[in-house]
Design a protein around this motif. Structure first.
Motif, short mmCIF file in Angstrom:
data_model
loop_
_atom_site.label_atom_id
_atom_site.label_comp_id
_atom_site.label_asym_id
_atom_site.label_seq_id
_atom_site.Cartn_x
_atom_site.Cartn_y
_atom_site.Cartn_z
N HIS A 115 31.96 43.83 32.22
CA HIS A 115 32.70 44.15 33.46
C HIS A 115 31.73 44.07 34.64
CE1 HIS A 115 31.55 48.60 33.26
NE2 HIS A 115 31.34 48.22 32.04
N LEU A 121 32.03 46.14 37.96
CA LEU A 121 33.44 46.42 38.22
C LEU A 121 33.84 47.63 37.38
CD1 LEU A 121 34.35 42.71 37.68
CD2 LEU A 121 34.56 43.88 39.87
N PRO A 124 36.82 47.69 31.66
CA PRO A 124 38.06 46.93 31.47
C PRO A 124 39.32 47.80 31.44
CG PRO A 124 36.33 46.00 30.11
CD PRO A 124 35.75 47.23 30.75
N GLN A 127 40.22 48.34 34.88
CA GLN A 127 40.79 47.13 35.49
C GLN A 127 42.23 46.94 35.05
OE1 GLN A 127 38.38 43.51 35.68
NE2 GLN A 127 36.61 44.70 35.04
N SER A 130 44.91 48.46 37.09
CA SER A 130 45.32 47.79 38.34
C SER A 130 46.59 46.96 38.13
CB SER A 130 44.21 46.86 38.84
OG SER A 130 44.13 45.71 38.01
N ALA A 136 41.27 40.73 38.11
CA ALA A 136 40.33 40.69 36.97
C ALA A 136 39.75 39.28 36.84
CB ALA A 136 41.04 41.09 35.69
N GLY A 139 37.12 38.98 39.33
CA GLY A 139 35.97 39.80 38.93
C GLY A 139 35.15 39.10 37.85
N SER A 385 38.65 46.21 43.27
CA SER A 385 38.98 46.40 41.86
C SER A 385 38.98 47.89 41.52
CB SER A 385 37.94 45.63 41.02
OG SER A 385 38.22 45.74 39.68
N SER A 389 42.25 50.42 40.50
CA SER A 389 42.23 51.02 39.16
C SER A 389 42.49 52.52 39.19
CB SER A 389 40.86 50.76 38.50
OG SER A 389 39.89 51.64 39.04
#
Ligand code: NOJ
Length: 767
Positions: A115, A121, A124, A127, A130, A136, A139, A385, A389
């Motif tokens: 990530h 970021l 996962p 993410q 989101s 993603a 990212g 990101s 999230s």
């Protein structure tokens, strides 16, 4: 076969006594030879030892080339390196491979780019909250470029293991519990890492891992046994991998775990039947770290030779870290146990990936060809990101957002308020903590001079049992108009081999919340964690609860944006949050059972009259102490506004097999604040030849609406959305009634129904 050095059970696994190419893969291989003449030509010139060399991945020395490694690379005994991110060293290793080895075959350079790379970021799982796969993808593109600049051309991502067990430490690396949502992220990650063209600078090969079933480890204990009925394997666990393959994933990784008694790294069903024969995968499979060698520990192979035989004959192309292939493949070929043709097939796939990556034409990395790491753009992406999230779980009396105009002072408390490392989460080998913006930093920056910020860490770590810092924290809270407490799990409490049996907030954090609540000040808890937690012991105490996962480098500013209302929270849970760990596995797409619980029927154990007589009638599927509902359902997340759903309409009340159904719904922002909403569509096939889940996500859209704005949102339900794997393990679509719901979480109530007809009918009501 008592005298045979390769035990009979391993032979039985492998099938024919001499293992050569499976006919299907031989055909695929012929095509590959034709298409990639260069691969074919190269293969023809390779000695057996050089072929085996391509099948070995060895660990780098992080910044230096040992004499042993130099000799191995120059001797053509290494096909791939992992964990070398020092660019001059990576380029030097490529130079040795290209200039000093006999055939000049460049190296794959692998790394866990999970990530982010330097810029981190959210994990996962964050993410996934989101519900924005495109974000993603961006990212992953950013991470690929940052990693490529360090000489990496292959990431061990995305991780595609569906799990329904928050105890499992690797839930952090997943995109949650749902095959549909997860698959969209699987595709996005592959596209982000690999770009449009693997040979372009900044594109790196993806690795769909861990094939397969790893996320079903018993009791959530990492590496543990998995037993998954094939029907569930195909309906729940395999679709994410299929999605990654369809998006072009160049490589797969076989799991550490055993599936239904056969370790994945020797599992012919998974690696040959499903992956190659059914799906036509033409990339290559790498074992997980030493997973081939561990076949002996599983008890599948008596020694390393048997392990090499079992893995190679099952179709593992490359061995990571251990040396069963290096040490034994030549002997197995010489003894006639493996045909060289099988090795040709396995090596061909590896070479093909190297060609696709353009490594034969440009093996060296020129960082000048790539954007700089951790640029303002990258940081802005990480912030977006993280922002998307964040999931708001509680907001009593609208305590959030805080209005800076009405604040004279705030308290920022807790072990994760100002910890640049812990907010990054698991698998951040290359993350730069110096870049991290912590919540404390961001809150100070946002509030400026006018508002006093009293900071108290209160606990050294999230696991601390000491209350020594509580007094200072309570004093800080006492001086503040609002208290923000940053709780959760340190990074190391999730991730590989870091499973927990108790998923409450660790240490004395719940006690800290209690003493802060006693101050009577508005109390906002922000939880950073690598998994869903059981939050029952703090929910009553806090006024607001924001779940931030491990939000990465820009977690602080993203959190401040939400706390102070610059942005409305918009994340939604990609996993169900249990009330108690004993409810696990608890997930929204469960079977109905013959006795589903309802609130009217459910009786808590505290309400059971003494000496209630035993009976079988009127009983329902629930826990006496925990009930049957989760703490927070899949898809749930609050906003600073409210959204109304209305005017659900279908393009037709009945469609014929193969047709697409259009679903429209009006979504209205009923408040004043502009915000994103994740519009979710769920489907149910109420009567089918196998029991289908009570609901399944089949569509979602993130939309942004200004206060008072209303918009029609459209979903297309394609025939594939109605399909499932049936009793005969084949995909089937069965005619009959279907239910659908549209709304803001998995409890959505706006409902419609349609009928799927086998053939056109004049009466749409009759199937
Ligand atoms: C073991 C992990 O299971 C896998 O996910 C990772 O890619 C490898 N180690 C390499 O670090």
């Amino acid at each position: 076969m008592p005298n045979d050095p390769v035990a009979a059970r391993v032979w039985a696994l492998a099938g024919p006594a001499r293992v050569s190419r499976a006919p299907e893969t031989a055909a695929a291989n012929a095509a590959c030879d034709a298409l990639e003449t260069r691969v074919g030509d190269l293969l023809d010139r390779m000695t057996l030892a050089e072929k085996i060399g391509q099948m070995a991945q060895v660990n780098g020395h992080e910044g230096s080339v040992s004499e042993e490694l130099r000799a191995a690379v120059a001797g053509g005994r290494v096909g791939a390196i992992l964990n070398e991110v020092h660019l001059p060293t990576a380029n030097e290793l490529q130079r040795i491979a290209v200039e000093e080895s006999r055939l000049g075959i460049p190296l794959l350079m692998g790394r866990d780019v999970i990530h982010g790379f330097r810029t981190i970021l959210p994990i996962p799982l964050g993410q996934a909250a989101s519900f924005n796969p495109e974000l993603a993808r961006q990212g992953a593109r950013m991470a690929a470029q940052e990693a490529a600049a360090a000489g990496i051309n292959w990431s061990f991502a995305p991780m595609l293991d569906i799990t329904r067990d928050p105890r499992w430490g690797r839930v952090a690396e997943t995109f949650g519990e749902d095959p549909y949502l997860f698959s969209r992220f699987a595709e996005a990650m592959v596209r982000g890492l690999q770009g449009d063209d693997l040979a372009r600078p900044g594109s790196i090969a993806a690795c769909a891992k861990h094939f397969a079933g790893y996320g079903a480890s018993e009791s959530g204990r990492d590496y543990n046994t998995t037993n998954i009925p094939e029907i569930e394997l195909r309906n729940v666990h395999l679709p994410t991998f299929r999605a990654a393959l369809d998006a072009g994933a160049a490589t797969f990784m076989s799991s550490f775990s055993a599936l239904n008694g056969v370790p994945a790294s020797a599992n012919r069903f998974l690696l040959r039947q499903v992956l190659r024969e059914e799906w036509g995968f033409d990339g290559f499979v790498v074992s997980d770290w030493a997973a081939i060698s561990q076949l002996t520990i599983h008890g599948l192979a008596a020694d390393q030779r048997e392990a090499a035989f079992a893995a190679a004959s099952a179709g593992v192309n490359m061995e990571m870290a251990s040396s069963a292939y290096t040490d034994h493949l030549a002997g197995l070929v010489a003894d006639g146990h493996l045909e060289e043709a099988l090795l040709d097939e396995l090596v061909c796939a590896i070479l093909q990936v190297k060609f696709r990556l353009g490594l034969f034409d440009s093996p060296y990395t020129d960082p000048a060809a790539l954007p700089p790491a951790a640029s303002e753009d990258h940081l802005a992406l990480a912030r977006r990101s993280a922002l998307q999230s964040l999931v708001l779980l509680e907001n009593k009396d609208g305590v959030l957002p805080l209005s800076p105009d009405r604040l004279r002072s705030v308290a920022v408390i807790g072990p994760l308020a100002d910890d640049p490392y812990e907010q990054l989460g698991t698998w951040v080998f290359d993350g730069d903590t110096a870049l991290s913006r912590t919540p404390l930093h961001a809150i100070r920056e946002f509030l400026g001079e006018g508002v006093a910020v009293h900071h108290a860490r209160a606990m050294e770590t999230t696991r601390s049992r000491s209350t020594a810092g509580f007094d200072e924290a309570v004093a800080a809270a006492g001086r503040a108009d609002a208290v923000m407490v940053f709780l959760g799990e340190e990074s190391i409490l999730s991730g590989e081999a870091h499973s927990r049996a108790n998923i409450d907030l660790p240490g004395n954090q719940a006690d800290l919340v209690r003493v802060l609540a006693d101050t009577g000040k508005p109390l906002i808890a922000v939880v950073m964690a690598g998994r869903p937690l059981t939050l029952g012991n703090i929910i009553e105490e806090v006024d607001a609860l924001l779940f931030a996962w491990h939000p990465g480098t820009m977690g602080g500013p993203a959190i401040a944006d939400v706390l102070f209302g610059i942005e409305s929270p918009s994340g939604k849970l990609p996993v169900t949050f249990p009330r108690m760990v004993g409810q696990v596995p608890i997930y929204y797409a469960h079977g109905n059972t013959g006795k589903p619980a309802t609130l009217e029927q459910f009786q808590h154990m505290d309400d059971l009259p003494v000496r209630t007589p035993q009976t079988s009638s009127g009983l329902v599927s629930a826990h006496l102490d925990a009930g049957f509902t989760p703490q927070y359902p899949f898809g749930f997340g609050l906003s600073y506004t409210r959204f109304g759903y209305s005017d659900l309409s279908l393009s037709s009340q009945a469609i014929v097999m193969g047709e697409t159904l259009t679903v429209r719904v009006r979504v209205t922002n009923l408040g004043a604040c502009e915000a994103d909403e994740i519009v979710q569509l769920y489907l149910r096939d109420p009567v089918a030849s196998v029991v289908r889940p009570v609901r399944e996500l089949k569509g979602f859209q993130r939309i942004r609406l200004a206060g008072g704005e209303s918009r029609e949102v459209e979903f297309m339900l394609a025939p594939a959305d109605l399909a499932f794997i049936g009793q005969d393990l084949r995909e089937v679509v069965e005619p009959g009634a279907f239910h659908l719901w549209v709304g803001g979480d998995s409890r959505a109530e706006l409902h419609a129904r349609f009928t799927l007809l086998e053939r056109p009918s004049s009466d749409p009501e009759s199937p």
